[in-house]
Design an enzyme around this catalytic site. Sequence first.
Site, PDB file in Angstrom:
ATOM      1  N   GLY A  35      49.982  22.318  35.205  1.00 45.82           N
ATOM      2  CA  GLY A  35      51.141  21.559  34.749  1.00 45.82           C
ATOM      3  C   GLY A  35      50.779  20.091  34.681  1.00 45.82           C
ATOM      4  N   GLY A  79      52.649  17.261  32.448  1.00 42.17           N
ATOM      5  CA  GLY A  79      54.085  17.081  32.614  1.00 42.17           C
ATOM      6  C   GLY A  79      54.465  15.804  33.332  1.00 42.17           C
ATOM      7  N   GLY A  80      55.764  15.670  33.573  1.00 38.74           N
ATOM      8  CA  GLY A  80      56.293  14.454  34.187  1.00 38.74           C
ATOM      9  C   GLY A  80      55.788  14.212  35.592  1.00 38.74           C
ATOM     10  N   ARG A 130      68.462  22.910  41.822  1.00 38.19           N
ATOM     11  CA  ARG A 130      67.110  23.466  41.747  1.00 38.19           C
ATOM     12  C   ARG A 130      67.163  24.956  41.410  1.00 38.19           C
ATOM     13  NH1 ARG A 130      66.794  19.771  46.024  1.00 38.19           N
ATOM     14  NH2 ARG A 130      65.153  18.194  45.852  1.00 38.19           N
ATOM     15  N   ASN A 184      61.385  28.844  35.563  1.00 37.03           N
ATOM     16  CA  ASN A 184      60.256  28.532  36.434  1.00 37.03           C
ATOM     17  C   ASN A 184      59.726  29.728  37.218  1.00 37.03           C
ATOM     18  OD1 ASN A 184      60.463  25.964  35.487  1.00 37.03           O
ATOM     19  ND2 ASN A 184      61.239  25.053  37.360  1.00 37.03           N
ATOM     20  N   ILE A 218      54.841  23.201  43.952  1.00 33.54           N
ATOM     21  CA  ILE A 218      55.848  22.158  43.793  1.00 33.54           C
ATOM     22  C   ILE A 218      57.003  22.659  42.929  1.00 33.54           C
ATOM     23  CG2 ILE A 218      56.257  19.885  42.730  1.00 33.54           C
ATOM     24  CD1 ILE A 218      53.356  19.160  43.530  1.00 33.54           C
ATOM     25  N   ASN A 247      60.088  24.064  41.346  1.00 37.65           N
ATOM     26  CA  ASN A 247      61.376  24.461  41.920  1.00 37.65           C
ATOM     27  C   ASN A 247      61.955  25.693  41.225  1.00 37.65           C
ATOM     28  OD1 ASN A 247      62.104  22.667  44.095  1.00 37.65           O
ATOM     29  ND2 ASN A 247      62.167  21.016  42.584  1.00 37.65           N
ATOM     30  N   HIS A 257      63.693  23.622  50.796  1.00 35.98           N
ATOM     31  CA  HIS A 257      63.571  22.475  49.894  1.00 35.98           C
ATOM     32  C   HIS A 257      64.718  22.441  48.886  1.00 35.98           C
ATOM     33  CE1 HIS A 257      61.673  19.198  47.815  1.00 35.98           C
ATOM     34  NE2 HIS A 257      61.487  19.887  46.706  1.00 35.98           N
TER      35      HIS A 257
END
Length: 341
Positions: free
Chosen positions: A35, A38-39, A114, A121, A144, A146, A204
Amino acid sequence: MSLPAKTLVQAAANSGLRAVSVRHSSQAPKVALLGAAGGIGQPLGLLLKQDPLVAHLALYDVVNTPGVAADLSHIDSNAKVTAHTGPKELYAAVENADVIVIPAGVPRKPGMTRDDLFNTNAGIVRDLAAVIAKASPKALIAIITNPVNSTVPIASEVLKKAGVYDPKRVFGVTTLDVVRSQAFVSELKGHDASKTVVPVVGGHAGITIIPLLSQVKPSTKFSEEEISKLTPRIQDAGTEVVNAKAGAGSATLSMALAGARFANALVRGIKGEKNVQCAYVASDAVKGVEYFSTPVELGPNGVEKILGVGKVSAYEQKLIDASVPELNKNIAKGVAFVKGN
């Protein structure tokens, strides 16, 4: 970037690569970032490129990876950068990796939780884990993506199906909750943020994020009012950023920092430097739930020791008790997704 697991595995097989379990030398660690365009992936890649312990940074995404890799490769640090784009190149990206960091997925937008990210995801993590199981089953996997409370069980179930699951090697990255807690506490109390330690346990998302303010170091006293305001702020900090960005994304920069910090801790552990971090892992630290975030000791094999929640206040114990049903719901959703797909 969700593709069927069979497609990814077949693409790897068609490329002529074969599954091996030999890991990169611990003296020259390979970190794969899935990934990477990505951001979160781009700033995280920047930080990993600057980590002197990383010898090889393998960048993977479904699009735009060559540009990110070219940009990062111009930075004068020792980490070798390679670009891998699309399912046919995923195997090479993760093959023999020591650490695999997964920020791949869609970000939160205003009004989303999330858990709203699950449908997209969940498939991404499942498909990536299927290839990791063949190409690098001994890697330490830091997730990481979500909702972490569900994606960690998803990856674990995929690895179980492949017969390569090791609970000591699969992590949900909750470091951002720790980073935020330390920032907010140091701001409130006038502490040096770099010397403030706040353990965060649970999970989380929402009420599963439990900052243990009774265990803050240096030892700090909080009024009931401070605790009642600080705890929900930490729990809802992600939403605070999503709303502030007004549809332009979620917490990317702080998450990148947290991800890089955790990846560095894993690499240090691999190299024999044991250290303690909070992480969401398979754990029996809290009765009645299979996965729980607590401080864990990291070492060459991943989780060397689960340190548990320690002594907590009555208020914190209530939060822990309340988190268990929510975590179990999140975990069951992840397990059911793999079994049903």
